[in-house]
Design a protein around this motif. Structure first.
Motif, mmCIF file in Angstrom:
data_model
loop_
_atom_site.group_PDB
_atom_site.id
_atom_site.type_symbol
_atom_site.label_atom_id
_atom_site.label_comp_id
_atom_site.label_asym_id
_atom_site.label_seq_id
_atom_site.Cartn_x
_atom_site.Cartn_y
_atom_site.Cartn_z
ATOM 1 N N VAL A 1 11.755 15.191 -0.024
ATOM 2 C CA VAL A 1 10.811 16.306 0.053
ATOM 3 C C VAL A 1 9.894 16.163 1.266
ATOM 4 O O VAL A 1 9.622 17.136 1.972
ATOM 5 C CB VAL A 1 9.987 16.423 -1.251
ATOM 6 C CG1 VAL A 1 8.839 17.397 -1.094
ATOM 7 C CG2 VAL A 1 10.879 16.837 -2.414
ATOM 8 N N LEU A 2 9.420 14.950 1.523
ATOM 9 C CA LEU A 2 8.492 14.727 2.629
ATOM 10 C C LEU A 2 9.204 14.437 3.946
ATOM 11 O O LEU A 2 8.553 14.250 4.979
ATOM 12 C CB LEU A 2 7.535 13.571 2.298
ATOM 13 C CG LEU A 2 6.571 13.819 1.145
ATOM 14 C CD1 LEU A 2 5.730 12.579 0.887
ATOM 15 C CD2 LEU A 2 5.692 15.024 1.410
ATOM 16 N N GLU A 3 10.534 14.403 3.903
ATOM 17 C CA GLU A 3 11.345 14.123 5.091
ATOM 18 C C GLU A 3 10.872 12.851 5.789
ATOM 19 O O GLU A 3 10.514 12.849 6.975
ATOM 20 C CB GLU A 3 11.316 15.305 6.053
ATOM 21 C CG GLU A 3 11.876 16.578 5.444
ATOM 22 C CD GLU A 3 11.711 17.794 6.333
ATOM 23 O OE1 GLU A 3 10.825 17.795 7.216
ATOM 24 O OE2 GLU A 3 12.481 18.743 6.141
ATOM 25 N N CYS A 4 10.856 11.769 5.024
ATOM 26 C CA CYS A 4 10.388 10.490 5.549
ATOM 27 C C CYS A 4 11.295 9.359 5.079
ATOM 28 O O CYS A 4 12.208 9.582 4.277
ATOM 29 C CB CYS A 4 8.944 10.235 5.120
ATOM 30 S SG CYS A 4 8.743 9.932 3.344
ATOM 31 N N GLN A 5 11.025 8.184 5.549
ATOM 32 C CA GLN A 5 11.716 6.975 5.134
ATOM 33 C C GLN A 5 10.808 6.209 4.167
ATOM 34 O O GLN A 5 9.577 6.366 4.214
ATOM 35 C CB GLN A 5 12.026 6.091 6.346
ATOM 36 C CG GLN A 5 13.027 6.697 7.313
ATOM 37 C CD GLN A 5 14.398 6.810 6.693
ATOM 38 O OE1 GLN A 5 14.906 5.877 6.088
ATOM 39 N NE2 GLN A 5 15.001 7.984 6.825
ATOM 40 N N PRO A 6 11.381 5.354 3.303
ATOM 41 C CA PRO A 6 10.537 4.571 2.385
ATOM 42 C C PRO A 6 9.445 3.778 3.108
ATOM 43 O O PRO A 6 8.333 3.645 2.611
ATOM 44 C CB PRO A 6 11.532 3.645 1.691
ATOM 45 C CG PRO A 6 12.814 4.410 1.702
ATOM 46 C CD PRO A 6 12.805 5.147 3.024
ATOM 47 N N GLY A 7 9.760 3.293 4.310
ATOM 48 C CA GLY A 7 8.766 2.556 5.090
ATOM 49 C C GLY A 7 7.605 3.417 5.560
ATOM 50 O O GLY A 7 6.539 2.892 5.875
ATOM 51 N N THR B 1 0.839 -1.196 0.000
ATOM 52 C CA THR B 1 0.000 0.000 0.000
ATOM 53 C C THR B 1 0.877 1.250 0.000
ATOM 54 O O THR B 1 2.004 1.232 0.489
ATOM 55 C CB THR B 1 -0.911 0.030 1.242
ATOM 56 O OG1 THR B 1 -0.110 -0.011 2.415
ATOM 57 C CG2 THR B 1 -1.878 -1.142 1.247
ATOM 58 N N VAL B 2 0.343 2.305 -0.568
ATOM 59 C CA VAL B 2 1.048 3.587 -0.620
ATOM 60 C C VAL B 2 0.318 4.544 0.316
ATOM 61 O O VAL B 2 -0.888 4.758 0.182
ATOM 62 C CB VAL B 2 1.072 4.142 -2.065
ATOM 63 C CG1 VAL B 2 1.806 5.475 -2.105
ATOM 64 C CG2 VAL B 2 1.720 3.144 -3.009
ATOM 65 N N LYS B 3 1.051 5.100 1.271
ATOM 66 C CA LYS B 3 0.456 5.968 2.291
ATOM 67 C C LYS B 3 0.776 7.441 2.011
ATOM 68 O O LYS B 3 1.043 8.213 2.923
ATOM 69 C CB LYS B 3 0.958 5.542 3.665
ATOM 70 C CG LYS B 3 0.618 4.089 3.997
ATOM 71 C CD LYS B 3 1.126 3.678 5.340
ATOM 72 C CE LYS B 3 2.545 3.173 5.205
ATOM 73 N NZ LYS B 3 3.106 2.638 6.447
ATOM 74 N N THR C 1 12.987 8.112 -7.824
ATOM 75 C CA THR C 1 11.728 8.792 -7.526
ATOM 76 C C THR C 1 11.375 8.622 -6.059
ATOM 77 O O THR C 1 10.978 9.582 -5.388
ATOM 78 C CB THR C 1 10.591 8.241 -8.409
ATOM 79 O OG1 THR C 1 10.945 8.407 -9.782
ATOM 80 C CG2 THR C 1 9.278 8.938 -8.132
ATOM 81 N N LEU C 2 11.543 7.417 -5.551
ATOM 82 C CA LEU C 2 11.276 7.148 -4.137
ATOM 83 C C LEU C 2 12.182 8.001 -3.254
ATOM 84 O O LEU C 2 11.738 8.597 -2.270
ATOM 85 C CB LEU C 2 11.486 5.663 -3.849
ATOM 86 C CG LEU C 2 11.212 5.177 -2.438
ATOM 87 C CD1 LEU C 2 9.768 5.441 -2.025
ATOM 88 C CD2 LEU C 2 11.536 3.691 -2.326
ATOM 89 N N GLU C 3 13.443 8.102 -3.635
ATOM 90 C CA GLU C 3 14.398 8.920 -2.885
ATOM 91 C C GLU C 3 13.979 10.387 -2.877
ATOM 92 O O GLU C 3 13.998 11.050 -1.833
ATOM 93 C CB GLU C 3 15.785 8.782 -3.497
ATOM 94 C CG GLU C 3 16.850 9.573 -2.794
ATOM 95 C CD GLU C 3 18.221 9.437 -3.450
ATOM 96 O OE1 GLU C 3 19.086 10.247 -3.086
ATOM 97 O OE2 GLU C 3 18.411 8.567 -4.299
ATOM 98 N N SER C 4 13.572 10.893 -4.037
ATOM 99 C CA SER C 4 13.154 12.297 -4.135
ATOM 100 C C SER C 4 11.920 12.576 -3.291
ATOM 101 O O SER C 4 11.842 13.601 -2.605
ATOM 102 C CB SER C 4 12.872 12.664 -5.596
ATOM 103 O OG SER C 4 14.041 12.587 -6.360
#
Length: 70
Positions: A54-60, A4-6, A47-50
């Motif tokens: 920007v959102l200051e988050c981790q991939p998880g 899922t994408v949050k 793209t995931l890294e970018s």
């Protein structure tokens, strides 16, 4: 779909629109919308890294796995 994408939750927490994120990440709004709705079949690590920068988050924080669905 078990993955899922949050993105909605993260955008809400950062008070950012999908359009603003698309501009900052340099991705089309259409492609970002496909990702947000969970219809994407893949995402590039760049793209995931970018998005994470920007959102200051981790991939998880952005992606989840829900076992038993499918």
């Amino acid at each position: 779909m078990p993955v899922t994408v949050k993105l909605d939750d993260l955008l809400y927490a950062k008070r950012m629109t999908l359009t603003e994120l698309a501009e900052r990440v340099d991705i089309t709004l259409a492609n970002l919308s496909i990702l947000k709705t969970g219809k994407a079949k893949a995402i590039r690590f760049s793209t995931l890294e970018s998005i994470c920068k920007v959102l200051e988050c981790q991939p998880g924080d952005l992606l989840g796995f829900e076992e038993g669905e499918n």
